[in-house]
Scaffold this active site. Structure first.
Site, PDB file in Angstrom:
ATOM      1  N   TRP A  81      12.495 -16.998  15.939  1.00  0.00           N
ATOM      2  CA  TRP A  81      11.385 -16.253  15.390  1.00  0.00           C
ATOM      3  C   TRP A  81      11.915 -15.110  14.544  1.00  0.00           C
ATOM      4  CZ3 TRP A  81       9.038 -11.379  16.171  1.00  0.00           C
ATOM      5  CH2 TRP A  81       7.768 -11.271  15.611  1.00  0.00           C
ATOM      6  N   CYS A  82      11.139 -14.637  13.612  1.00  0.00           N
ATOM      7  CA  CYS A  82      11.605 -13.811  12.483  1.00  0.00           C
ATOM      8  C   CYS A  82      12.247 -12.480  12.816  1.00  0.00           C
ATOM      9  CB  CYS A  82      10.471 -13.617  11.497  1.00  0.00           C
ATOM     10  SG  CYS A  82       9.078 -12.688  12.133  1.00  0.00           S
ATOM     11  N   THR A  83      11.873 -11.774  13.844  1.00  0.00           N
ATOM     12  CA  THR A  83      12.435 -10.454  14.115  1.00  0.00           C
ATOM     13  C   THR A  83      13.958 -10.494  14.246  1.00  0.00           C
ATOM     14  OG1 THR A  83      10.441  -9.674  15.208  1.00  0.00           O
ATOM     15  CG2 THR A  83      12.461  -8.543  15.782  1.00  0.00           C
TER      16      THR A  83
END
EC number: 1.11.1.24
Length: 154
Positions: A40-42
């Site tokens: 996921w992007c974080t």
């Protein structure tokens, strides 16, 4: 039973976007016949920094996915130097995130951000099959799904 409790499941054949809205790619096809990491992007900066270490462990594909539009994902990847290291995938409708049952169930965040978001996670995929899935216990933390922690387990 939710998907994320079932390591060993095949990735769903859901289309995401890469680069521009006209360039769709199947998540199932992206990892077919390959060893890959999807997160996921974080966690992007850590996975960019550790891309060489992951490749040294046999990882062929490293991909970041977010419930966001392709323009944001492309710009964010360029800003962080992802080119050639991490593929930036947009899940603008949340179809992939829904298919793997990783939406963050938080009414407060939905009200603040205006739509559904994904839980924070990292998964190891081999030939389209999820072999390891680290989902943050509260869906939002930064422990088991960060690049150094994930790398130490694969």
């Amino acid at each position: 039973m939710p998907f994320f409790h079932d390591v060993g499941q095949h990735l769903p054949d859901v289309l995401v976007q890469e680069g521009d809205p006209g360039n769709s790619i199947s998540m199932a096809e992206l990892f077919r016949g390959k060893k890959g990491v999807l997160f996921w992007c974080t966690h992007l900066p850590g996975f960019i920094q550790m891309a060489g270490d992951l490749r040294a462990r046999g990882v062929d594909e490293i991909a970041c996915v977010s419930v966001n539009d392709v323009f944001v994902m492309s710009a964010w990847g360029k800003e962080n130097g992802a080119d050639g290291k991490v593929r930036m995938l947009a899940d603008p409708t949340g179809a992939f995130t829904k298919a793997v049952d990783l939406f963050l169930n938080n009414d407060h965040l939905i009200q603040v951000l205006g739509n559904l978001r994904s839980q924070r996670y990292a998964m190891l995929i081999e030939d389209g099959v999820v072999r390891k899935l680290n989902v943050e216990p509260d869906g939002t933390g930064l422990t088991c799904s960060l690049a150094p922690n994930f790398l130490s387990e694969i």
